[in-house]
Design a protein around this motif. Structure first.
Motif, PDB file in Angstrom:
ATOM      1  N   PRO A 298       1.483  49.903 -25.964  1.00 19.09           N
ATOM      2  CA  PRO A 298       0.904  50.481 -25.283  1.00 19.09           C
ATOM      3  C   PRO A 298       0.067  49.800 -24.162  1.00 19.09           C
ATOM      4  O   PRO A 298      -0.436  48.850 -24.773  1.00 19.09           O
ATOM      5  N   SER A 299       0.276  50.294 -22.907  1.00 17.62           N
ATOM      6  CA  SER A 299      -1.653  49.835 -22.278  1.00 17.62           C
ATOM      7  C   SER A 299      -2.572  50.002 -22.616  1.00 17.62           C
ATOM      8  O   SER A 299      -2.823  50.820 -23.336  1.00 17.62           O
TER       9      SER A 299
ATOM     10  N   CYS B  77      -3.514  48.428 -25.650  1.00 19.12           N
ATOM     11  CA  CYS B  77      -3.286  47.492 -27.148  1.00 19.12           C
ATOM     12  C   CYS B  77      -3.913  45.955 -27.564  1.00 19.12           C
ATOM     13  O   CYS B  77      -4.022  46.133 -28.288  1.00 19.12           O
TER      14      CYS B  77
ATOM     15  N   LYS C  24      -2.738  42.827 -25.744  1.00 16.51           N
ATOM     16  CA  LYS C  24      -1.618  42.058 -26.101  1.00 16.51           C
ATOM     17  C   LYS C  24      -1.525  41.039 -24.786  1.00 16.51           C
ATOM     18  O   LYS C  24      -1.910  40.319 -25.249  1.00 16.51           O
ATOM     19  N   SER C  25      -2.385  41.070 -23.744  1.00 15.72           N
ATOM     20  CA  SER C  25      -2.794  40.390 -22.732  1.00 15.72           C
ATOM     21  C   SER C  25      -3.815  39.875 -23.569  1.00 15.72           C
ATOM     22  O   SER C  25      -3.439  38.449 -22.864  1.00 15.72           O
ATOM     23  N   THR C  26      -4.851  40.208 -23.821  1.00 15.37           N
ATOM     24  CA  THR C  26      -6.305  39.351 -24.803  1.00 15.37           C
ATOM     25  C   THR C  26      -5.593  38.443 -25.738  1.00 15.37           C
ATOM     26  O   THR C  26      -6.266  37.304 -25.817  1.00 15.37           O
TER      27      THR C  26
HETATM   28  P1  ATP Z   1      -1.757  46.191 -20.192  1.00 16.85           P
HETATM   29  O1  ATP Z   1       0.079  45.963 -21.037  1.00 16.85           O
HETATM   30  O2  ATP Z   1      -2.078  47.859 -19.328  1.00 16.85           O
HETATM   31  O3  ATP Z   1      -1.718  44.672 -20.182  1.00 16.85           O
HETATM   32  P2  ATP Z   1      -2.867  45.080 -22.752  1.00 16.85           P
HETATM   33  O4  ATP Z   1      -1.443  45.865 -24.039  1.00 16.85           O
HETATM   34  O5  ATP Z   1      -2.232  43.741 -21.992  1.00 16.85           O
HETATM   35  O6  ATP Z   1      -2.560  46.567 -21.742  1.00 16.85           O
HETATM   36  P3  ATP Z   1      -5.489  44.343 -22.168  1.00 16.85           P
HETATM   37  O7  ATP Z   1      -5.421  44.041 -21.413  1.00 16.85           O
HETATM   38  O8  ATP Z   1      -5.169  42.611 -23.785  1.00 16.85           O
HETATM   39  O9  ATP Z   1      -4.160  45.220 -22.985  1.00 16.85           O
HETATM   40  O10 ATP Z   1      -6.958  45.016 -23.242  1.00 16.85           O
HETATM   41  C1  ATP Z   1      -6.876  45.436 -24.002  1.00 16.85           C
HETATM   42  C2  ATP Z   1      -8.586  45.876 -24.374  1.00 16.85           C
HETATM   43  O11 ATP Z   1      -9.292  45.122 -23.447  1.00 16.85           O
HETATM   44  C3  ATP Z   1      -8.826  47.049 -23.361  1.00 16.85           C
HETATM   45  O12 ATP Z   1      -8.838  48.845 -23.594  1.00 16.85           O
HETATM   46  C4  ATP Z   1      -9.256  46.982 -21.907  1.00 16.85           C
HETATM   47  O13 ATP Z   1      -9.899  47.642 -21.617  1.00 16.85           O
HETATM   48  C5  ATP Z   1     -10.082  45.796 -22.207  1.00 16.85           C
HETATM   49  N1  ATP Z   1     -10.592  44.580 -21.578  1.00 16.85           N
HETATM   50  C6  ATP Z   1      -9.498  43.900 -20.971  1.00 16.85           C
HETATM   51  N2  ATP Z   1     -10.716  42.688 -20.378  1.00 16.85           N
HETATM   52  C7  ATP Z   1     -10.941  43.253 -20.622  1.00 16.85           C
HETATM   53  C8  ATP Z   1     -12.290  42.104 -19.827  1.00 16.85           C
HETATM   54  N3  ATP Z   1     -12.197  41.377 -18.747  1.00 16.85           N
HETATM   55  N4  ATP Z   1     -13.399  42.895 -20.296  1.00 16.85           N
HETATM   56  C9  ATP Z   1     -13.634  44.246 -20.275  1.00 16.85           C
HETATM   57  N5  ATP Z   1     -12.921  45.095 -20.293  1.00 16.85           N
HETATM   58  C10 ATP Z   1     -11.307  43.654 -20.962  1.00 16.85           C
END
Ligand code: ATP
Length: 369
Positions: free
Chosen positions: A57-58, A60, A62-64
């Motif tokens: 889910p959003s 979690c 993934k993008s990180t």
């Molecule tokens: P989505 O599908 O919405 O893109 P995701 O699974 O890819 O979500 P990430 O973007 O990796 O999730 O974010 C993971 C966590 O890290 C989230 O809680 C987000 O708020 C936090 N986060 C991501 N980038 C940053 C940043 N530059 N500064 C602070 N917190 C961040």
């Protein structure tokens, strides 16, 4: 590998056998100065040729995870290895991975050919060679004939193909894709899934693909990595993740929308017997048992009409019917609570019916805390 077409060919030079993420962590500092962990010790081995989906889910992580692999974000712990070479210390351009994002990020004023050749030019490749290789990449994504157009003259799907051509033209050992299809309409998304799989197959390299869409992950990946709050929940082939989710979180995410409280009664062969408020159900033992209190996960699509008294059958009072043509999504009231069911055929609100889920599809987990 060689992808030949007339006198054009795309030759992938850099190769590897394994990408290894070793306890990769990434934290962010929020406005109050607190550390927030987006990735908590991610371990993962990816073999050459594999198509891996990072699913969850959003928020979690993934993008990180993808950005850490690409080198767009530094790690705060752990390491990343390409065979025996540690790469997390290298800047993105030294890693040389191909990236495709949701917003194609094409240069609007540059022709399709120049967009694709841009990365090569930046790397000092001669114009003639860059043109040859860009044409080969466009051929691979089946866009030959569109070279001279501007991105704005292409459809969304074609623009995404240009973005893919641009990512693969640099002959990357690894292609990283972050929700590349989410801007496309449903029909095109489904076509592009097959297209991306085809390109992946031709390149014989690894692809890591971020998505929050279960169907996309199930249809494209060799293995799915399911994540929650920065922690990997399950790494397995699509069929395994779909039919045997490792825990209740994965089960819910994979469509087991009904989770029912029950009491463990005993085992029966490979199955376990549970009592859900007076209804006896047989199911498959999953994980997390630490007491007799258990949770039973049932998918609406796995429900079927049954004869009263049949194995795993239970009485259901139909409360809401959402007609869907081939089948109907209904909400029923049962002895153990309200359930969602998707069933074939007609049924009407107020009707009393008997439903069942086969024991092999009735998943029994430890109690949800
Ligand atoms: P989505 O599908 O919405 O893109 P995701 O699974 O890819 O979500 P990430 O973007 O990796 O999730 O974010 C993971 C966590 O890290 C989230 O809680 C987000 O708020 C936090 N986060 C991501 N980038 C940053 C940043 N530059 N500064 C602070 N917190 C961040």
């Amino acid at each position: 590998m060689h992808e030949a077409s007339g006198n054009q060919e795309i030759v992938m030079k850099h190769t590897f056998e394994q990408l290894r993420l070793d306890s990769v962590s990434r934290s962010f500092t929020n406005a109050e100065g607190q550390q927030l962990a987006a990735l908590k010790g991610l371990d993962l081995d990816i073999q050459r040729g594999e198509f891996i989906a990072l699913l969850g889910p959003s928020g979690c992580g993934k993008s990180t995870a993808l950005n850490c692999i690409a080198g767009l974000q530094p790690l705060t712990g752990g390491g990343i290895w390409l065979d025996d070479k540690r790469i997390d210390v290298l800047p993105p351009e030294k890693r040389g991975f191909g990236m495709v994002f949701q917003n194609y990020a094409l240069f609007p004023h540059m022709s399709v050919l120049d967009n694709v050749g841009f990365g090569l030019k930046m790397r000092g490749v001669s114009k003639a060679e860059a043109t040859k290789r860009a044409k080969a990449a466009l051929n691979l994504v089946q866009l030959i004939g569109h070279d001279a157009k501007l991105p704005g003259q292409l459809s969304g799907g074609q623009q995404q193909r240009v973005a893919i051509a641009r990512a693969i033209v640099i002959e990357p050992p690894l292609v990283l894709m972050d929700e590349p299809l989410s801007n496309l309409d449903t029909k095109l998304r489904i076509e592009m899934r097959a297209e991306i799989r085809r390109i992946h197959g031709k390149l014989e390299r690894a692809t890591i693909y971020v998505t929050h869409d279960q169907d996309e992950a199930l249809s494209m990946a060799d293995r799915i990595v399911v994540m929650k709050e920065g922690v990997v929940q399950q790494v397995a082939a699509p069929k395994e993740v779909y039919s045997r989710p490792k825990n209740l979180h994965v089960a819910r995410f994979m469509g087991f929308r009904n989770v029912v409280k029950a009491t463990l009664e005993g085992t029966q062969g490979e199955s376990v017997a549970v009592n859900a408020n007076g209804v006896r159900l047989l199911g498959m033992p999953m994980e997390g048992f630490d007491s007799k209190s258990v949770s039973v996960a049932l998918r609406p699509e796995d429900m079927e009409r049954a004869e009263p008294g049949a194995e795993n059958a239970f009485d259901a009072h139909v409360e809401i019917v959402e007609y869907g043509g081939r089948d109907s999504l209904i909400i029923v009231n049962t002895a153990f609570g309200k359930l969602w069911a998707r069933i074939a055929g007609e049924c009407s609100e107020g009707e009393r019916i008997s439903l069942r889920v086969a024991p092999s599809k009735t998943l029994v987990y430890g109690e949800e805390k």
